[in-house]
Write an enzyme that holds these catalytic residues in place. Structure first.
Site, short mmCIF file in Angstrom:
data_model
loop_
_atom_site.label_atom_id
_atom_site.label_comp_id
_atom_site.label_asym_id
_atom_site.label_seq_id
_atom_site.Cartn_x
_atom_site.Cartn_y
_atom_site.Cartn_z
N GLY A 71 0.83 -1.20 0.00
CA GLY A 71 0.00 0.00 0.00
C GLY A 71 0.87 1.24 0.00
O GLY A 71 2.07 1.18 0.29
N CYS A 98 5.28 -6.17 1.80
CA CYS A 98 5.67 -4.76 1.82
C CYS A 98 4.94 -4.02 2.96
O CYS A 98 5.26 -4.23 4.12
CB CYS A 98 5.42 -4.13 0.45
SG CYS A 98 6.45 -2.67 0.14
N TYR A 99 3.96 -3.18 2.66
CA TYR A 99 3.21 -2.51 3.72
C TYR A 99 2.61 -3.54 4.69
O TYR A 99 2.58 -3.34 5.91
CB TYR A 99 2.11 -1.64 3.14
CG TYR A 99 1.26 -0.94 4.18
CD1 TYR A 99 1.62 0.31 4.67
CD2 TYR A 99 0.09 -1.54 4.67
CE1 TYR A 99 0.84 0.95 5.64
CE2 TYR A 99 -0.68 -0.92 5.64
CZ TYR A 99 -0.31 0.33 6.12
OH TYR A 99 -1.06 0.97 7.09
N HIS A 185 8.01 -7.54 -3.56
CA HIS A 185 6.73 -7.94 -4.18
C HIS A 185 6.93 -9.23 -4.97
O HIS A 185 7.33 -9.20 -6.13
CB HIS A 185 6.22 -6.83 -5.10
CG HIS A 185 5.69 -5.63 -4.38
ND1 HIS A 185 4.41 -5.56 -3.90
CD2 HIS A 185 6.29 -4.47 -4.02
CE1 HIS A 185 4.23 -4.39 -3.29
NE2 HIS A 185 5.36 -3.72 -3.34
N GLU A 187 4.76 -11.05 -6.27
CA GLU A 187 3.71 -11.26 -7.27
C GLU A 187 4.04 -10.68 -8.64
O GLU A 187 3.41 -11.05 -9.64
CB GLU A 187 2.38 -10.68 -6.77
CG GLU A 187 2.33 -9.16 -6.68
CD GLU A 187 2.86 -8.59 -5.38
OE1 GLU A 187 2.59 -7.40 -5.09
OE2 GLU A 187 3.56 -9.33 -4.65
N ASP A 243 -15.47 -12.51 -23.43
CA ASP A 243 -16.29 -12.50 -22.21
C ASP A 243 -17.75 -12.83 -22.51
O ASP A 243 -18.33 -13.74 -21.92
CB ASP A 243 -16.21 -11.15 -21.51
CG ASP A 243 -14.80 -10.79 -21.08
OD1 ASP A 243 -13.97 -11.70 -20.99
OD2 ASP A 243 -14.53 -9.60 -20.84
N LYS A 391 -9.44 -12.38 -16.52
CA LYS A 391 -9.53 -12.55 -17.98
C LYS A 391 -8.92 -13.87 -18.45
O LYS A 391 -9.51 -14.57 -19.28
CB LYS A 391 -8.82 -11.38 -18.68
CG LYS A 391 -9.06 -11.31 -20.17
CD LYS A 391 -10.42 -10.72 -20.47
CE LYS A 391 -10.57 -10.36 -21.93
NZ LYS A 391 -11.83 -9.66 -22.20
#
Length: 535
Positions: A71, A98-99, A185, A187, A243, A391
């Site tokens: 964040g 992180c945060y 991070h 990710e 979609d 997606k």
């Protein structure tokens, strides 16, 4: 994603769906959705919830693990977002990113202060304890840092798992409590060993099993659709994208002819696309499609309009008008099917709840125009089977239920279509020029096997003319811009380094075969600072 200041997202009981779940508590990180995607890549279900979610609410979900996101705040700021302190007492494994790590350290009795030297970008991770969270994470692997605060004093019982040159406590753990923190991070794609770390947390620490599969989702969705809809009729606005097409297939499997698909041809589709779509659904898939030819109406609605936002607004308004007229003609319908995806659920507030029934109702159609809203007297109940999917997961579902590759792998196409790939005024002449140029682009990147390697590849027509020479004669014609980009999710993108030979072939064909064009240029702008589309 901006910091959530509203109430937590509604929490649905997943126990009935027989799913394990990892919950991400969002503290405003731009990467919260990405964390969820990375967990789902391990075939374990994940959801993003507000940091305001209470320990009591979390217990109802019975998560196997909790991740605290990054964040933009500093934990020592008076207005910094804090989670419910009771979550530390739940006995559930927690990973702070992180945060999230700094918040864990602060609330567990440690100390977080401003760093003398901030750390952003790639950093080499030196591993002190290659077990547990860092099993099979290579020593010296690259991780992505983004922080200006540091954990100076660790709480009692915590130990350092890894460090970098600038961060003594880059990864920490309280093994007994199963509390873990990383200052980087894992990710993001720049973190080379990031996915291995996430797998360790999901499988070894949280003891999850890979139960989040396409087959399980399809089976459960069909049961839910049938239970919700019963014998009622459902309307779907079909665009031809992955979609709405996946949604059409899924609904048809569940309720058959109770589904009515409406395709509104606004005249801004690519060459032969409307005809191909209707034929494909009717003849090959045996799914009825109500074709509405509204080309003249849409073109008239944006006559002489050059401002891109006004174009979008008018196209959206016209779509709503046509949709309203046609739905009344074909109806009545009890349900409106929308291709809402999980990022929309997290970020969008364009929903409402009927106070009498508690059902979500449409106040904004999630159409392929992404603008405007349904009239308030058109009150449909919503069917949104894809609202928990990203997606890439939609593509997997579409493929699993028989959607052809030409639709599954279709490049993103804007709702206003070619109208926003023609800068300035949109005319019939310019539409035909762009359609012909766009067809050549698609033909050639398919011939070269490049289509699936690109996020998007398309042509743009500029409302200017330049001098050229063709057949010993002076010409004064339009330029075509080629826009080819590579991306993972469309949020950021880079211009594609395609072979010069491909560009040469496309340029030669467009200039020779498309009347009104005498120049082809290539856009080498990344996003940011540019956008993928030109308008």
């Amino acid at each position: 994603m901006t910091l959530q200041t509203s109430e937590p997202l509604p929490i649905e009981s997943l126990a009935q769906l027989n799913r394990q779940i990892i919950v991400i508590l969002d503290f405003g990180s731009q990467y919260s959705e990405l964390i969820a995607r990375r967990i789902r890549e391990t075939q374990v279900y994940s959801e993003v919830l507000s940091y305001r979610t209470t320990a009591e609410q979390l217990l109802k979900l019975n998560p196997k693990g909790i991740i605290l996101s990054g964040g933009p705040s500093s934990v020592y700021d008076p207005v910094a977002p804090h989670c419910d302190r009771q979550i530390w007492e739940l006995g559930i494994p927690i990973l702070g990113v992180c945060y999230g790590m700094q918040l864990m350290v602060q609330q567990q009795g440690g100390e977080v202060t401003r760093s003398q030297r901030a750390e952003y970008g790639k950093a080499s991770l030196s591993i002190d304890d290659p077990t547990d969270l860092l099993t099979n994470v290579e020593d010296g692997t690259t991780m992505w840092m983004s922080h200006g605060d540091s954990c100076n004093v660790l709480p009692p019982g915590f130990e350092i798992l890894a460090h970098t040159d600038n961060t003594p406590s880059a990864a920490i753990a309280h093994h007994e409590k199963k509390l873990y923190g990383v200052q980087f991070h894992p990710e993001v794609v720049h973190s080379v060993g990031g996915q291995a770390l996430i797998r360790n947390f999901v499988y070894h620490i949280c003891d999850c099993e890979p139960t989040w599969t396409t087959a399980a989702f399809v089976e459960q969705s069909i049961r839910e659709i049938q239970a919700k809809v019963g014998d009622k009729r459902v309307l779907l606005a079909l665009s031809g994208g992955v979609d709405s097409s996946t949604l059409a297939f899924l609904l048809h499997k569940a309720i058959g002819d109770q589904l009515t698909c409406m395709f509104i041809d606004q005249g801004f589709m690519r060459k032969h696309e409307p005809e191909r779509l209707v034929k494909l659904f009717k003849e090959q898939f045996h799914i009825g499609v109500e074709y509405v030819n509204a080309r003249d109406r849409f073109l008239s609605s944006i006559a002489d309009i050059t401002d891109p936002e006004e174009k979008r607004r008018r196209i959206g308004h016209e779509f709503i008008s046509v949709f309203e007229e046609e739905s009344r003609r074909l109806g009545p319908f009890d349900y409106l099917a929308q291709g809402t995806l999980y990022p929309d659920v997290i970020e969008s507030a364009d929903t409402n709840v009927d106070p009498k029934t508690g059902e979500r109702v449409a106040v904004k159609i999630k159409s392929h125009h992404n603008v405007g809203g349904l009239p308030k007297d058109l009150r449909f109940k919503l069917v949104e089977p894809l609202r928990k999917l990203f997606k890439d997961e939609v593509r997997k579902v579409g493929r699993s239920i028989g959607l052809p590759e030409e639709i599954v792998n279709r490049h993103p196409f804007p709702g206003p279509g070619l109208a926003i790939r023609i800068l300035g005024e949109v005319t019939s002449e310019r539409l035909e020029i762009l359609r012909d140029a766009d067809l050549i682009v698609r033909q050639e990147i398919n011939r070269q096997g490049m289509y699936s390697l690109l996020w998007q590849a398309f042509a743009v027509l500029l409302p200017i003319r330049s001098v050229g020479v063709m057949g010993d004669k002076r010409t004064y014609a339009y330029p075509i811009v080629l826009r080819f980009v590579s991306s993972e999710d469309g949020m950021t993108a880079d211009w594609a380094r395609v072979p010069y030979e491909l560009l040469e072939i496309i340029s030669t064909r467009i200039v020779n075969e498309v009347p009104g064009v005498n120049r082809v240029v290539y856009d080498v702008t990344s996003k940011p600072p540019g956008t993928i589309e030109w308008e």
